[in-house]
Design a protein around this motif. Structure first.
Motif: not given
Length: 281
Positions: A61-62, A83-89, A91-92, A104-106
């Motif tokens: 939200l920043s 929304e990219i639902t696998n964005f955390r994967e 990102r890694s 920290s978002g997508d």
């Protein structure tokens, strides 16, 4: 939901262009009431690109996640709805390649994926999206829509090669003074079949939808548009040799993984249930 809009023009009447984009975005506020951002860039060939976005903040939200978002080297700028639902994967994976993130978002993950893999990144994305990305080096503007066509994206091009795009038709119509004309062929097909999205044509003459899975690229030197489809599309494949119990367990595992990824958010989550098979599951 978020809303995006943009213009490619070949004159420097900044007042006219700014008002047109402002009006288009004003009609998308209901899609993104949390913030509004715009940018403008003029190429040495005379083309001008204006991009805007109305944001519904769900992830990060920043201000670091605000759009339009530009890469650190200034080459790419992105406006994006979805929304990219696998964005955390992803990102890694990108972090392991040395990419440093400032949010920290997508959105930044999508931008970085395009920077690293180009159009090939589309085969890595899970989720729903419609986005536009400006490439200052190649002098191109690329529009992309997810393979299921979940997120809407419409565009029009005039005889003098100017182009406008938006998440909704009323927003797109606001960028022209021409009186909208009914596309009789689409209307007749709809009355006969009940289908209204069988092609790129819409109910308005001269207004088109970016097709599900389509990549539309605009050359900012000539104004020409090229159309392409990415290599990945949903496919149904049969796996044999599984017992009924094994098949049920695998379906359960896939459903739970999908739901878990779709619940990723930095705001409270609400889920409306209709009682059908999908929401009950």
């Amino acid at each position: 939901m978020c809303g995006i809009a943009g213009l490619v023009t070949f004159d420097r009447n900044s007042d006219r262009i700014s008002v047109a984009l402002e009006t288009a975005l004003g009609l998308l506020i209901h899609r993104g009431p949390d913030s509004l951002g715009t940018m403008s860039w003029a190429s040495d060939s005379g083309a001008r690109v204006d991009l805007g976005m109305t944001r519904l903040a769900v992830l990060d939200l920043s201000e670091a996640a605000e759009q339009p978002m530009t890469t650190s080297d200034g080459r790419y700028t992105l406006v994006y709805n979805g929304e990219i639902t696998n964005f955390r994967e992803l990102r890694s994976d990108l972090a392991a390649r040395g990419y440093s993130f400032g949010s920290s978002g997508d959105t930044e993950v999508l931008l970085a994926s395009w920077e690293v893999w180009g159009i090939e990144c589309l085969s890595k994305l899970e989720g729903m999206y419609a986005f536009a990305i400006l490439d200052r080096h190649e002098r191109t503007l690329t529009l992309c829509r997810d393979s299921f066509g979940i997120k809407p994206l419409y565009y029009r091009q005039t005889e003098d090669q100017e182009l406008a795009f938006a998440s909704e038709i009323p927003s797109l119509l606001s960028t022209t003074k021409d009186q909208p004309k009914l596309n009789w062929a689409v209307a007749a097909h709809f009355l006969a079949s009940g289908l209204c999205d069988a092609s790129e044509e819409t109910f308005i003459e001269g207004l088109f939808a970016v097709r599900p899975g389509e990549v539309l690229r605009v050359c900012l030197q000539s104004g020409n548009i090229s159309h392409a489809r990415p290599s990945w599309f949903p496919a149904i494949e049969t796996r044999r040799g599984l017992s009924r119990t094994e098949a049920a367990q695998e379906v359960r595992s896939l459903v739970l993984a999908s739901v878990e990824r779709n619940l990723r958010a930095d705001v409270p989550i609400g889920i409306p249930l209709s009682g059908g098979l999908d929401s009950s599951t």
